[in-house]
Design an enzyme around this catalytic site. Structure first.
Site, PDB file in Angstrom:
ATOM      1  N   HIS A 468       0.826  -1.214   0.000  1.00 12.61           N
ATOM      2  CA  HIS A 468       0.000   0.000   0.000  1.00 12.61           C
ATOM      3  C   HIS A 468       0.863   1.268   0.000  1.00 12.61           C
ATOM      4  O   HIS A 468       0.634   2.180   0.801  1.00 12.61           O
ATOM      5  CB  HIS A 468      -0.911   0.026   1.239  1.00 12.61           C
ATOM      6  CG  HIS A 468      -1.828  -1.150   1.339  1.00 12.61           C
ATOM      7  ND1 HIS A 468      -2.436  -1.528   2.531  1.00 12.61           N
ATOM      8  CD2 HIS A 468      -2.261  -2.031   0.398  1.00 12.61           C
ATOM      9  CE1 HIS A 468      -3.194  -2.580   2.317  1.00 12.61           C
ATOM     10  NE2 HIS A 468      -3.109  -2.914   1.034  1.00 12.61           N
ATOM     11  N   PRO A 469       1.842   1.400  -0.886  1.00 16.79           N
ATOM     12  CA  PRO A 469       2.672   2.610  -0.883  1.00 16.79           C
ATOM     13  C   PRO A 469       1.859   3.834  -1.315  1.00 16.79           C
ATOM     14  O   PRO A 469       1.010   3.749  -2.209  1.00 16.79           O
ATOM     15  CB  PRO A 469       3.774   2.291  -1.893  1.00 16.79           C
ATOM     16  CG  PRO A 469       3.144   1.306  -2.828  1.00 16.79           C
ATOM     17  CD  PRO A 469       2.230   0.479  -1.974  1.00 16.79           C
TER      18      PRO A 469
END
Length: 552
Positions: A468-469
Site C-alpha cells: 500500500h505505498p
C-alpha cells in the site's frame, strides 16, 4: 499524436479519469507501458498470488535494504498492465475511515474531508451486499465498480467473526458504511466470479468511445515549455516521440513512478535533481518524500480438522479449481478467499480503528508459498497508522532505471509496540471458544515466542509489505513547502500538469488503497473539467461511545 488530455498510467485513478473525461466529450490518450490483462492469472480471483509475482505484469520493484528489518529488501509490486495494480492486487475493497479524510483536510487538502469524498465513493460503486446487511444509504447503487462479498461458507471464516465478538469487540455489517469498527464480512472488487479491475470498470468502456485511445509506450518525462506542460516524451518500438496535450498532462503512474517522472522532468528537490544533472523546472522539496505503507504479519495456526483450503493445495486440486472456474466462473477460484475482516482499536484513547485483520482459511504466504504442510488458517494483521516515513528518489537520470525506494520501515519506536500489540491481540482472538473445534498449535510466531525481545525478532524477520505505498506527492495548500499538488491536483509550480493517484494522499488511509485511489481519480476528473464538486454528504460515521476510556 495529440489529445486534449494525456494521462500517464492506466491504473486505478488513471482509468477512472480516462472514463470521466472522455464521457464529458474531451479527447483522451492514455499512456501505459504494460500489456493486456487477458488470461486466467489476472481474471481468476483465486489466482491472485500469481500476477504480482510475474514480470509480465509487475514492475518488479524492491525496496532498498531496510535497516530496521535486518537489511531485508522487501518486494514492492506495482502493476505493469492494463488496470495497473487493480489488475494484480488482492481485490480487497476498503474505503478507509471517515476520520482519515477529515485528517487530510486538516493537513491542507481542502475539499477532501469525508463529507466531500463520500459522494464520490457512492458515485463509483455498484454495491452487492449478498444479503448480509448494511445500509444502502451509505453505498452506491449504479457506479461502474462492482463491489461484492464472498459466500463465507467456510466454517473458519465464520469462526473468525464469532471469535472477535467473544473477545469483546464490535460486529459490523458493513465496514465501508457507517461503522468500520468491528468484525464482519470483507468486500472485494469481484463480479460474477471475475476480478473487476479499474480497467474492466472504467477503461474498457471508455476505449469504445471514439475520443479515447490507449498508447502502449514507456513515458520518459513530461515536456515543459516556458513553465507549462505541453506533452509527454515516450519511447515505443525503439523510437522516441512526444505525445502532445492540448489542455493538460495528468500523471497517474503510481506512488512510485509518478514522483520518478516528476523528477525526471525537473520537478523535485533541486539538490537531488542536480546530483543527476537534471535541470530544475520547479524546486519542490516534497516530491518523493512522505512515503508510507502498511506492514503486516501472518499469524498462522494449524487446524485440527480438514476444513481449510489446503485440500486444494496440490496439482490435482488446483487443476480442478481452475477447470471449474474456466467453465462456470464459480467455486473456490471465484473468490479471493479474504471473506472476513476486522478493524479494531489497539487501546483506549484511540478514536478509530488502528489495526486491520484479513482472515484467510489456509496457512500460506501472499506469494503463494505454503509455510507449513497441512490444514491451517491465518490472520494478516498490522497497524494502520505508522509514524515511519520513507522516500522515493532517483537512482539515475536514465528513465529505464528503477528508482530507489526506501520505506524506512519500523524506524519509529511506536511501530514496535504497535506490532507487539497486534500479535498479542490476534492470539487472544484465536484462543476464543469459536476456534476451539479447529485450532491446533500456533505455526508462527510459535508458542515459544512470547517476550518483547522475541516478538521483535519475529517482526524483524517476518514483517511484509501489504503493498500500500502512497504519499510521495502529497496534496496541500500552495504555500506549504512540502506539498506537491494543490487540492485540485495541480502540480504546484507548473501549469497544465496534474497528478492524481495514491501519491497525493497526505496520510495513508485505514485499509487497502485501491478504493481510495479510484476515488481520487473520480474526484480529480471533476476538478480537471472545471465542474463544481459533488455536494457534500451529511452522513456521520459511528465512533465508539467510550473510545476515550475503553478499548472494546
Amino acid at each position: 499524436m495529440e489529445a486534449d488530455f494525456v494521462i500517464v498510467g492506466a491504473g486505478s485513478a488513471g482509468c477512472a479519469m480516462a472514463s470521466r473525461l472522455s464521457e464529458a466529450g474531451a479527447s483522451v490518450l492514455v499512456i501505459e507501458h504494460g500489456g493486456s490483462d487477458a488470461g486466467p492469472f489476472i481474471r481468476m480471483p483465486g489466482a491472485l498470488s500469481y500476477p504480482m509475482n510475474m514480470p509480465l505484469y509487475d514492475w518488479g520493484y524492491r525496496s532498498e535494504p531496510e535497516p530496521h528489518l535486518g537489511g531485508r529488501r522487501l518486494a514492492t509490486p506495482r502493476g505493469k498492465v492494463i488496470g495497473g495494480s487493480s489488475s494484480i492486487n488482492g481485490m480487497v475493497y476498503v474505503r478507509g475511515h471517515a476520520c482519515d479524510y477529515d485528517t487530510w483536510a486538516q493537513m491542507g487538502a481542502d475539499g477532501w474531508s469525508f463529507a466531500d469524498v463520500l459522494p464520490y465513493f457512492r458515485r463509483m460503486e455498484t454495491w452487492h451486499d449478498g444479503g448480509h446487511g448494511g445500509d444502502p444509504h451509505w453505498r452506491g447503487q449504479s457506479g461502474p465498480l462492482h463491489v461484492s462479498r464472498g459466500k463465507r461458507d467456510n466454517p473458519l471464516t465464520q469462526a473468525f467473526v464469532e471469535a472477535g465478538r467473544e473477545a469483546g469487540y464490535e460486529l459490523t455489517d458493513d465496514y465501508n458504511g457507517e461503522k468500520q469498527e468491528g468484525f464482519g464480512p470483507m468486500e472485494a472488487t469481484i463480479w460474477q466470479g471475475r476480478r473487476w479491475s479499474a480497467a474492466e470498470a472504467y477503461l474498457k468502456p471508455a476505449l469504445k468511445r471514439p475520443n479515447c485511445d490507449l498508447v502502449r509506450a514507456h513515458a520518459q518525462r513530461v515536456v515543459i515549455e516556458e513553465g507549462r506542460a505541453t506533452g509527454v516524451e515516450v519511447t515505443r518500438g525503439g523510437k522516441t516521440e512526444v505525445i502532445l496535450a492540448r489542455r493538460e498532462v495528468i500523471l497517474a503512474a503510481s506512488s512510485i513512478n509518478s514522483p520518478k517522472l516528476l523528477m525526471l522532468s525537473g520537478i523535485g528537490p533541486a539538490a537531488h535533481l542536480a546530483e543527476h544533472g537534471i535541470a530544475v523546472v520547479a524546486d519542490r522539496a516534497g516530491v518523493g518524500q512522505n512515503l508510507q505503507d502498511h506492514l503486516e504479519l501472518y499469524i498462522q495456526m494449524a487446524a485440527t480438522q480438514p476444513v481449510s483450503l489446503f485440500k486444494y493445495w496440490n496439482l490435482v486440486g488446483k487443476a480442478r479449481v481452475g477447470a471449474q472456474w474456466l467453465l462456470t466462473k464459480t467455486g473456490p477460484g471465484a473468490s479471493n478467499q479474504f471473506e472476513s475482516a476486522g478493524f479494531i482499536r489497539s487501546r483506549a484513547g484511540v478514536k478509530y480503528p488502528d489495526i486491520q485483520f484479513h482472515f484467510l482459511p489456509i496457512a500460506v504466504r501472499y506469494d503463494g508459498q505454503a509455510a507449513a504442510e497441512g490444514h491451517g488458517f491465518q490472520a494478516h494483521v498490522g497497524p494502520m497508522r505508522s509514524k515511519s516515513r520513507g522516500a522515493v528518489t532517483l537512482a539515475s537520470s536514465d528513465p529505464a532505471a528503477a528508482p530507489k525506494i526506501f520505506f524506512n520501515y519500523m524506524s519509529h519506536q511506536d511501530d514496535w509496540s504497535d506490532f507487539r500489540t497486534c500479535i498479542r491481540l490476534t492470539r487472544e482472538i484465536f484462543a476464543q471458544e469459536a476456534f476451539k473445534p479447529f485450532a491446533g498449535h500456533e505455526i508462527q510466531p510459535g508458542d515459544a515466542v512470547q517476550s518483547d525481545a522475541e516478538l521483535d525478532d519475529f517482526i524483524r524477520e517476518h514483517a511484509e509489505s501489504a503493498y500500500h505505498p502512497c504519499g510521495t506527492a502529497r496534496m496541500g495548500r500552495a504555500d506549504d513547502p512540502m506539498a506537491v499538488v494543490d487540492p485540485e491536483c495541480r502540480v504546484i509550480g507548473v501549469e497544465g500538469l496534474r497528478l492524481a493517484d495514491s501519491s497525493v494522499f497526505p496520510q495513508i488511509t485505514n485499509g487497502n488503497l485501491n478504493g481510495p485511489s479510484i476515488m481520487v481519480g473520480e474526484k480529480a476528473a471533476d476538478h480537471i473539467l472545471g465542474r463544481a464538486p459533488l455536494a457534500p454528504a451529511n452522513e456521520h460515521p459511528w465512533i465508539h461511545p467510550d473510545w476515550q476510556t475503553a478499548q472494546r
